[in-house]
Design an enzyme around this catalytic site. Sequence first.
Site, PDB file in Angstrom:
ATOM      1  N   GLU A  23      17.239   1.913  17.127  1.00 49.42           N
ATOM      2  CA  GLU A  23      16.548   3.162  17.440  1.00 49.42           C
ATOM      3  C   GLU A  23      16.252   3.249  18.928  1.00 49.42           C
ATOM      4  O   GLU A  23      15.979   2.214  19.562  1.00 49.42           O
ATOM      5  CB  GLU A  23      15.245   3.268  16.634  1.00 49.42           C
ATOM      6  N   HIS A  76      12.389   8.712  12.480  1.00 45.46           N
ATOM      7  CA  HIS A  76      11.242   7.811  12.330  1.00 45.46           C
ATOM      8  C   HIS A  76       9.925   8.592  12.407  1.00 45.46           C
ATOM      9  O   HIS A  76       9.080   8.351  13.276  1.00 45.46           O
ATOM     10  CB  HIS A  76      11.266   6.723  13.415  1.00 45.46           C
ATOM     11  N   GLY A  79       7.615   8.730   9.868  1.00 49.14           N
ATOM     12  CA  GLY A  79       6.665   8.317   8.839  1.00 49.14           C
ATOM     13  C   GLY A  79       5.211   8.424   9.256  1.00 49.14           C
ATOM     14  O   GLY A  79       4.347   8.799   8.464  1.00 49.14           O
ATOM     15  N   ARG A  85      11.921  -0.006   7.299  1.00 50.69           N
ATOM     16  CA  ARG A  85      12.490  -0.531   8.528  1.00 50.69           C
ATOM     17  C   ARG A  85      14.005  -0.420   8.461  1.00 50.69           C
ATOM     18  O   ARG A  85      14.610  -0.638   7.419  1.00 50.69           O
ATOM     19  CB  ARG A  85      12.094  -2.005   8.741  1.00 50.69           C
ATOM     20  N   ARG A  91       0.819  -1.217   0.000  1.00 49.98           N
ATOM     21  CA  ARG A  91       0.000   0.000   0.000  1.00 49.98           C
ATOM     22  C   ARG A  91       0.847   1.259   0.000  1.00 49.98           C
ATOM     23  O   ARG A  91       0.582   2.202  -0.743  1.00 49.98           O
ATOM     24  CB  ARG A  91      -0.943  -0.026   1.199  1.00 49.98           C
TER      25      ARG A  91
END
Length: 522
Positions: free
Chosen positions: A259, A277, A279, A230, A148
């Site tokens: 992380e 990070h 997103g 990732r 997606r």
Amino acid sequence: MRILVADPLAQAGLDALAERFDVDLRTGLDKSALVEAIGAYDALVIRSATTVDAEVIAAADNLKVIARAGIGLDNVDVDAATAKGIIVCNAPQSNVISAAEHTVALLLALARRIPTADASLRAGQWKRSAFEGVELHGKTLGILGLGRVGALVAQRCSAFGMKLTAYDPFVSTERAVRMGVQLLPTVDEVCRQADVISVHLPKTSDTLGIIGEVQLRDMKPTALVVNTARGGIVDEAALHRALVEGWIGGAALDVFSSEPMTGSPLFELGNVVVTPHLGASTTEAQDKAGTMVADAVVLALSGEFVPSAVNVQVAQAVPEGIKPFMPLVEQLGRLLTALHTGQAGELVVEYHGKIASEDTQALTLAALKGVLTGVVSEPVTYVNAPLVASERGLKVSTVSSETFEDFVSLVRLRLGDARVAGTLIGPKNKPRLVEVWGFPVDMEPSEHMVFFRYTDRPGIVGAIGQRLGDADVNIASMQVGRVEQGGQAVIAMAVDSAIPPPVLDEIRERIGAVDARAIDLA
């Protein structure tokens, strides 16, 4: 009923929960405090900060549902929750638009050198000629993983006039053509052709380091790499060397192998754009995640079906005769994916013997979930698996026969030239793998397995065992399957640790194997 919200949650989600239940917002609990508190609650809502392991679950005497306000479930012991009858759910589609937009934002920032130009101007410098960028129009975008998020990135980059290529063996050629995307057979081929690589793969043992030194050296010297999927899918040490030595033109990263990451050598390079990070860090994505998990919690506590549940086997709707088979069939699906090569067109699920008389719909979903879990970046559940398959053009069909083969019940999965089968044995329903690539075997599935397909002849077992011993890989069990002496044969092994890829390649060459696959189901 009482709900513990252990991580920050969007106000929209808190409000939706508070309309029906008593909600306690208690963020920052350490493990001991969570273990002490959890027994009083019927539902637990978390994000990524709180870890719900077996010890926490063991103390959760009243817990009915664990809801993660996000797409991942790395911080939840799903097996322990399932064993205790606790529903685990998430918000799998809450951030896909935000993630796609952030990918494009990073690409534009990298292509036009916006961060360095911004820093220079703020420092009082006017250096227009120092920050010459590149246009995206006419460039080739290589998408690794056309799920997606990958599809949304393709749509947006198509608007810039980019040519679209992709690697995703579980997307049909017909669907790719409708999207205006040219499918390429390997990751290496995408890397060689593309001006921009955008990563949208799940992080598995197969994809870890899938863009490494070999792939980076093959790229164009002007190529750009963007990873918002990732950390670890792109080998960061190799990427640093590639950027320093000029193998590629630049990189943009939102995710890292470890992380939180605050001290990477990549941060010192001017041709790198990095974000922590982000997103899913939009108001809209957080609101969606909050309201989605709130809806799931309401359904779970009302005793209704939860569409986003990842462990549907705890639901009462699954027949008792089917439930023990669900973990096995999902494992078979994951194994089938690892053995399959080429483009996937149709998944065939066969039910033979006693199992064929049951309602096997849930098992078909389990097979589909297993097949797709390791190849798409978004979480796959028993409910969204058919939609994920449909979006990729993957057809699913079933075959049922109450005629008994060699087992009371047998489930076989077929995908292209790959074929696996399994059953349950004994009063404890122990899983057994009984067929690989059409060859008979008899072994218990394990986290680490390896399969070799070769021409039957003396000395093969010894050669494999010696090389694995040299690599300090212990063999837990082994099966040899063949149709006739001197013909094609299969060796199936369960091992105690992962086999390093160079060792596998050396064994393949040494025994002249037609195929060699190391499988990690951990």
